[in-house]
Scaffold this active site. Structure first.
Site, PDB file in Angstrom:
ATOM      1  N   HIS A 143      27.451  43.751  31.563  1.00  0.00           N
ATOM      2  CA  HIS A 143      28.584  44.368  30.872  1.00  0.00           C
ATOM      3  C   HIS A 143      29.896  43.645  31.158  1.00  0.00           C
ATOM      4  O   HIS A 143      30.642  43.301  30.232  1.00  0.00           O
ATOM      5  CB  HIS A 143      28.718  45.835  31.264  1.00  0.00           C
ATOM      6  CG  HIS A 143      29.853  46.521  30.558  1.00  0.00           C
ATOM      7  ND1 HIS A 143      29.802  46.849  29.221  1.00  0.00           N
ATOM      8  CD2 HIS A 143      31.094  46.896  30.977  1.00  0.00           C
ATOM      9  CE1 HIS A 143      30.941  47.408  28.851  1.00  0.00           C
ATOM     10  NE2 HIS A 143      31.747  47.443  29.902  1.00  0.00           N
ATOM     11  N   HIS A 146      31.332  52.919  22.347  1.00  0.00           N
ATOM     12  CA  HIS A 146      32.435  53.852  22.595  1.00  0.00           C
ATOM     13  C   HIS A 146      32.463  55.048  21.643  1.00  0.00           C
ATOM     14  O   HIS A 146      33.490  55.366  21.038  1.00  0.00           O
ATOM     15  CB  HIS A 146      33.771  53.117  22.563  1.00  0.00           C
ATOM     16  CG  HIS A 146      34.089  52.403  23.844  1.00  0.00           C
ATOM     17  ND1 HIS A 146      34.207  53.052  25.049  1.00  0.00           N
ATOM     18  CD2 HIS A 146      34.286  51.084  24.114  1.00  0.00           C
ATOM     19  CE1 HIS A 146      34.479  52.180  26.000  1.00  0.00           C
ATOM     20  NE2 HIS A 146      34.512  50.974  25.458  1.00  0.00           N
ATOM     21  N   HIS A 162      32.647  44.432  27.266  1.00  0.00           N
ATOM     22  CA  HIS A 162      33.747  44.924  28.112  1.00  0.00           C
ATOM     23  C   HIS A 162      35.146  44.701  27.557  1.00  0.00           C
ATOM     24  O   HIS A 162      36.073  45.393  27.955  1.00  0.00           O
ATOM     25  CB  HIS A 162      33.621  44.288  29.496  1.00  0.00           C
ATOM     26  CG  HIS A 162      34.436  44.948  30.566  1.00  0.00           C
ATOM     27  ND1 HIS A 162      34.583  46.319  30.664  1.00  0.00           N
ATOM     28  CD2 HIS A 162      35.130  44.416  31.617  1.00  0.00           C
ATOM     29  CE1 HIS A 162      35.321  46.607  31.719  1.00  0.00           C
ATOM     30  NE2 HIS A 162      35.671  45.479  32.308  1.00  0.00           N
ATOM     31  N   ASN A 206      30.886  50.130  32.408  1.00  0.00           N
ATOM     32  CA  ASN A 206      31.790  50.762  33.371  1.00  0.00           C
ATOM     33  C   ASN A 206      32.131  52.203  32.993  1.00  0.00           C
ATOM     34  O   ASN A 206      32.533  52.993  33.856  1.00  0.00           O
ATOM     35  CB  ASN A 206      33.078  49.939  33.513  1.00  0.00           C
ATOM     36  CG  ASN A 206      33.880  49.870  32.230  1.00  0.00           C
ATOM     37  OD1 ASN A 206      33.349  49.542  31.169  1.00  0.00           O
ATOM     38  ND2 ASN A 206      35.161  50.176  32.299  1.00  0.00           N
ATOM     39  N   HIS A 207      31.944  52.580  31.727  1.00  0.00           N
ATOM     40  CA  HIS A 207      32.249  53.958  31.317  1.00  0.00           C
ATOM     41  C   HIS A 207      31.084  54.913  31.565  1.00  0.00           C
ATOM     42  O   HIS A 207      31.259  56.129  31.415  1.00  0.00           O
ATOM     43  CB  HIS A 207      32.651  53.997  29.843  1.00  0.00           C
ATOM     44  CG  HIS A 207      34.090  53.688  29.613  1.00  0.00           C
ATOM     45  ND1 HIS A 207      35.063  54.662  29.504  1.00  0.00           N
ATOM     46  CD2 HIS A 207      34.737  52.500  29.494  1.00  0.00           C
ATOM     47  CE1 HIS A 207      36.237  54.092  29.313  1.00  0.00           C
ATOM     48  NE2 HIS A 207      36.065  52.777  29.305  1.00  0.00           N
ATOM     49  N   ASP A 235      30.058  46.951  23.240  1.00  0.00           N
ATOM     50  CA  ASP A 235      30.553  48.322  23.392  1.00  0.00           C
ATOM     51  C   ASP A 235      30.394  49.124  22.102  1.00  0.00           C
ATOM     52  O   ASP A 235      30.628  48.617  21.006  1.00  0.00           O
ATOM     53  CB  ASP A 235      32.031  48.309  23.777  1.00  0.00           C
ATOM     54  CG  ASP A 235      32.276  47.673  25.145  1.00  0.00           C
ATOM     55  OD1 ASP A 235      31.435  46.870  25.589  1.00  0.00           O
ATOM     56  OD2 ASP A 235      33.318  47.979  25.756  1.00  0.00           O
ATOM     57  N   ASP A 274      28.726  50.909  27.763  1.00  0.00           N
ATOM     58  CA  ASP A 274      29.884  51.589  27.172  1.00  0.00           C
ATOM     59  C   ASP A 274      29.507  52.275  25.862  1.00  0.00           C
ATOM     60  O   ASP A 274      30.028  51.966  24.785  1.00  0.00           O
ATOM     61  CB  ASP A 274      31.050  50.619  26.964  1.00  0.00           C
ATOM     62  CG  ASP A 274      31.900  50.467  28.220  1.00  0.00           C
ATOM     63  OD1 ASP A 274      31.454  50.929  29.290  1.00  0.00           O
ATOM     64  OD2 ASP A 274      32.998  49.899  28.148  1.00  0.00           O
TER      65      ASP A 274
END
Length: 584
Positions: free
Chosen positions: A273, A166, A355, A224-225, A164, A192
């Protein structure tokens, strides 16, 4: 030696009466002059005389500049006031962001037509932006490339696997320092890229520009984002609208729909992910998925992005392969047995996923009994996640059948107020405190009887008068309570900002302000009221609510979704029954 005033007057050819008149004018003018103008005083003193006389003249003029009479009486202490220029920046050590946006001609190489990622990198580090047309071109050209790739891509070693990101752009720059230049290093990102951090669009534009430049050595999977549901709920949509436009956001969503869901690395490792699904038994099940859509709330596509290993992975209390994921509010927890079963059926060595934030940046799970290799590996590449986790980040380098984990710490980054708040909104508690304080003071001047006075001469009954007084008291109490709220907001602004930064909508927990400093402190301490947020575990506990799938607007699922949900539940039940029969 003559007095300073006399010394100053002796250098003038004016008459005594003229000197007295000038002295009176100076006294009158200096009534309102309290500034210590040393430069003017020194100039006047020099003109008044030279040598010791000049120094005396300077002293005398300074004294007059302070409102003195020019006599030999003791000098008064000067009043010093600091002045701030309104034409220059107060903190000039912080570089001002570039005001000019880069055009397509600046961003794209005229010869190759590809983005100049080094130019973008330096510009984004300085907090610069590019024109909307350039941003759209990068996103759309990247989406065109992603659309041509398979749902599960094949990658050969050597390769560096990253978790990730982010929106932590400055840590992404550190990642490339640790992992190697994209020009000479093959990369696989597990999704992500956006949300939570405040530089998500910079991460997307930079990674997409690298994808266009190095399409065969840089690979991007979906997290998932990377969907409309989460980016609307968290920060990415708001960031796009503030920095660019909703058109750029929509282009990003279309590009996210093109991202592959999994990668088969060296024919040995499944990279994804989230993790496994009860509806995915073979690798071919992944290849057959239709990925060009918004991820559903359940089903195999959802599971690849959302599922997690059990907390007691490898030490389970039962033999179930899959259980409902109560932490995420969707998808499943998968067990060590489910993981080993999938690896054995597909002749794989391990599953590499992201994740979940990890204190060390990675986690190696229990080894497979057949291969002796960790059955599952989690990698997380966002150091000091949300600026509160204080975790390390890591990347995984796989080469010549050797796996090497490289860790790194966070890098400094520019500060943004939570949820891209502007300074005027941020200052409202300071203004509100003063306004309510004034209102409370005005109301407290009058007694209850004075507040009861009306023009009407009709007397009120005792019950009506008592009720009226109680209403007035309640209003004063309400205003006083509001004043306390604003006071807490002002005095504990840093704590409030930190707490808002941990909530996706920027809303504080109910009662966090009205209870005063202690309730705010308890809210900051999360689930451990005796400690501050200083450990990874406590930060993760406080942030757990934000790891769940947000509630959907269309809470009632469609018939097709109901059928898919039933199918998922049936698949999980079948997998668990199969596990029980194997163990039996």
């Amino acid at each position: 030696m003559s007095s300073p005033a006399a010394q100053s007057n002796s250098s003038s050819s004016q008459s005594q009466s003229a000197a007295q008149q000038q002295q009176q004018q100076n006294q009158k003018a200096n009534v309102n002059n309290t500034h210590d103008n040393k430069n003017a005083a020194a100039t006047t003193g020099t003109a008044a005389g030279s040598g010791s006389g000049g120094a005396a003249g300077s002293a005398g003029t300074q004294q007059q500049g302070q409102g003195g009479t020019g006599t030999s009486s003791g000098p008064s202490s000067p009043t010093k006031r600091s002045t701030i220029s309104t034409k220059e920046r107060v903190i000039d050590s912080v570089a001002f962001p570039p005001s000019r946006k880069l055009t397509c001609a600046d961003v794209f190489d005229a010869r190759t037509g590809k983005p100049q990622h080094d130019v973008l990198k330096q510009h984004f580090i300085l907090e610069g932006r590019i024109e909307e047309s350039a941003a759209l071109r990068i996103i759309q050209e990247g989406a065109t490339l992603l659309r041509t790739e398979k749902t599960m891509i094949d990658i050969e070693a050597p390769v560096t696997v990253c978790g990730d990101i982010h929106g932590q752009f400055y840590d992404l720059m550190k990642l490339f320092e640790i992992g190697g230049s994209p020009a000479t290093t093959k990369y696989l990102f597990l999704g992500d890229y956006v949300d939570r951090g405040y530089f998500s669009i910079e991460c997307v534009l930079y990674l997409w520009s690298l994808k266009i430049t190095y399409p065969q050595t840089l690979f991007l999977l979906r997290g998932n984002h990377e969907c409309r549901h989460l980016t609307e709920y968290f920060t990415f949509k708001q960031e796009c609208k503030i920095k660019y436009s909703e058109r750029v956001y929509d282009a990003c969503m279309d590009a996210f729909d093109c991202l592959p869901l999994a990668a088969l690395m060296n024919q040995q490792f499944l990279c994804v992910h989230g993790g496994l699904s009860p509806e995915i038994h073979e690798l071919e099940d992944i290849r057959r998925l239709d990925r060009f859509k918004e991820p559903p709330a359940f089903g195999p596509m959802c599971d690849l992005l959302w599922s997690d290993p059990l907390e007691d992975f490898g030490n389970e209390k039962n033999s179930d392969f899959y259980t409902h994921n109560s932490v995420r509010g969707c998808s499943y927890f998968y067990s060590y047995a489910a993981c080993c079963d999938f690896l054995q059926n597909n002749n794989l060595l391990s599953i590499i996923r992201a994740h979940e934030a990890q204190d060390a940046g990675y986690r190696m799970y229990r080894k497979s009994q057949t291969t002796g290799f960790p059955s599952l590996i989690t990698i997380f590449s966002a150091p000091n996640y949300l600026d509160v986790y204080n975790n390390k980040a890591a990347v995984l380098k796989y080469e010549n059948n050797v796996m090497n984990i490289r860790q790194f710490n966070c890098s400094p980054h520019p500060y943004w107020l939570p949820n891209f708040m502007d300074v005027f909104t941020w200052s409202l508690p300071f203004v509100g405190e003063k306004v309510t304080e004034m209102l409370v003071n005005v109301l407290n001047i009058c007694s209850d009887d004075e507040l009861m006075t009306e023009e009407s001469e009709e007397p009120l009954s005792d019950d009506e008068a008592a009720l009226r007084k109680e209403v007035i008291r309640n209003k004063i109490r309400a205003i006083g309570k509001m004043a306390r709220v604003f006071s807490v907001l002002r005095e504990e602004s840093e704590s409030v900002l930190q707490l808002k930064g941990l909530t996706p909508t920027g809303a504080l927990p109910l009662g966090a302000l009205s209870g005063g400093k202690q309730s705010l402190k308890n809210a900051m301490q999360g689930f451990s009221p005796n400690h501050k947020i200083t450990s990874f575990a406590e930060a993760k506990g406080l942030d757990a609510v934000n790891e769940r799938m947000p509630p959907r607007r269309d809470a009632t699922p469609s018939p097709a979704e109901e059928g898919q949900k039933s199918l998922s539940a049936a698949a999980a039940a079948a997998a668990n029954a199969n596990a029980n029969s194997i163990n039996g």
